[in-house]
Design an enzyme around this catalytic site. Structure first.
Site, PDB file in Angstrom:
ATOM      1  N   THR A 191      49.364  74.889  44.585  1.00  0.00           N
ATOM      2  CA  THR A 191      48.367  75.011  45.651  1.00  0.00           C
ATOM      3  C   THR A 191      47.954  73.634  46.161  1.00  0.00           C
ATOM      4  OG1 THR A 191      47.490  76.939  44.502  1.00  0.00           O
ATOM      5  CG2 THR A 191      46.051  75.903  46.122  1.00  0.00           C
ATOM      6  N   ARG A 219      49.459  90.929  44.664  1.00  0.00           N
ATOM      7  CA  ARG A 219      48.661  90.030  43.831  1.00  0.00           C
ATOM      8  C   ARG A 219      47.990  88.961  44.686  1.00  0.00           C
ATOM      9  NH1 ARG A 219      48.571  84.199  42.631  1.00  0.00           N
ATOM     10  NH2 ARG A 219      47.796  83.952  40.494  1.00  0.00           N
ATOM     11  N   GLY A 221      45.552  85.382  44.130  1.00  0.00           N
ATOM     12  CA  GLY A 221      45.043  84.422  43.159  1.00  0.00           C
ATOM     13  C   GLY A 221      43.660  83.925  43.501  1.00  0.00           C
ATOM     14  N   THR A 242      43.559  74.249  41.143  1.00  0.00           N
ATOM     15  CA  THR A 242      44.977  74.543  41.247  1.00  0.00           C
ATOM     16  C   THR A 242      45.436  75.034  39.883  1.00  0.00           C
ATOM     17  OG1 THR A 242      47.142  73.645  41.885  1.00  0.00           O
ATOM     18  CG2 THR A 242      45.677  72.182  40.677  1.00  0.00           C
ATOM     19  N   GLY A 243      46.490  75.825  39.861  1.00  0.00           N
ATOM     20  CA  GLY A 243      46.970  76.342  38.584  1.00  0.00           C
ATOM     21  C   GLY A 243      47.017  77.856  38.569  1.00  0.00           C
TER      22      GLY A 243
END
Length: 330
Positions: A191, A219, A221, A242-243
């Site tokens: 991201t 999905r 996030g 991010t992650g």
């Protein structure tokens, strides 16, 4: 994937050559240094990952050219949305398990105004669509087909639904085994989140992604969720993440960091506490990476990750840098 680093492993970037300062032209000296916070800069732009450098260049250009900070954080991440070499942001990104690319984005001003879009198809610049949601509708979030129809009604650029050559190649490799638990690495969770403050103390942020590669269709996030992937309150500060989005959502990561700063923590301390909580709540720590990035109203900054490998880009009047974040695991 062309020099991209594994997200949960140590790695390094090539040394970056310095360039002379030319403040009136908006150019900055490039440096390399270690985090954390301790130096304060206003105005300042921060963004996640090495692709944050060209994104910040554009944001800084917009800001120096008389654009608003909101213009800067929007146009900055549009550079990454346009980057055909990037497989985790924009329509060229890796698809879900059905072979379909869906995008998420959010944008927020320091006064609490915000907009986001999720599970969007065909829209070239989801960050601009998120801004239109904020400015032209009574809502905060639009998703799926409704978001796409709104983009079409606004005359936004739309693209034919097909995989980019690099994404198609990667998807066909993945389909040989079709494992629904992809390796967590930089290509998969890369991201771009950007936060900034201008010379008057106004703050804003943006976040955009094509999401987890080979995810279940539908999905979403953390990136489009206000308070998870992005949160801005110019009375206090701003944060982005991010992650692995599921792990960020569980702790309302960006909101948590801003609230910790409200209670007196520095940006660095707040990011470290957020990682500590994420580690404690993780459902699969061995396969989890998160990086947090924060900026307070004084121009102090901080960053922290679960594992080594996370870095962020910083631009201010005295220079620009690609900075390695500290991490929970060494």
């Amino acid at each position: 994937m062309g020099g991209r680093r594994k997200f949960i492993k140590h790695s390094f970037l090539s040394a970056l050559a310095g360039v002379p300062l030319a403040a009136q032209a908006g150019s900055l000296e490039l440096s390399r240094k270690k985090s954390p916070s301790g130096q304060r800069f206003t105005p300042q732009i921060l963004s996640t990952w090495n692709h944050g450098m060209p994104a910040n260049d554009k944001a800084w250009e917009v800001l120096n050219g008389g654009g608003t900070l909101l213009d800067a954080v929007e146009q900055g991440v549009m550079v990454t949305e346009n980057d055909l070499s990037n497989l985790s942001v924009g329509l060229q990104g890796l698809p879900d398990r059905e072979g379909i690319v869906t995008l998420d984005a959010s944008i927020m001003k320091g006064d609490g105004s915000c907009g986001s879009v999720a599970f969007v198809r065909q829209v070239k610049h989801p960050i601009s669509l998120a801004r239109k949601v904020m400015e032209k509708t009574p809502h905060v979030m639009l998703v799926g087909e409704g978001a796409r129809l709104f983009a079409a009604a606004e005359g936004m650029p739309m693209e034919e639904e097909k995989l980019s050559p690099k994404a198609r190649e990667a998807y066909l490799r993945w389909k040989k085994n079709s494992k629904y638990q992809p390796i967590i690495n930089i290509e998969n969770h890369d991201t771009i989140g950007m936060v900034g403050i201008d010379e008057n103390g106004a703050m804003a942020g943006s976040c955009t992604t094509s999401g987890l590669a080979y995810k279940m269709h539908g999905r979403v996030g953390d990136s489009p969720i206000i308070g998870a992937g992005l949160f801005v309150d110019e009375e206090v500060g701003a944060a982005t993440a991010t992650g692995l989005g599921e792990e960020v959502i569980r702790i309302c990561g960006a909101f948590l960091i801003v609230e910790l700063m409200r209670q007196g923590r520095t940006p660095q301390e707040a990011c470290e506490e957020a990682v500590k909580r994420a580690v404690a709540k993780s459902k699969d720590l061995d396969n989890t990476q998160i990086g947090f990035l924060a900026l307070n109203k004084e121009g102090d900054f901080g960053a922290y990750a679960i594992r080594p490998g996370f870095n962020f880009a910083q631009h201010h009047r005295q220079g620009k840098a690609l900075i390695d974040s500290q991490s929970w695991f060494k």
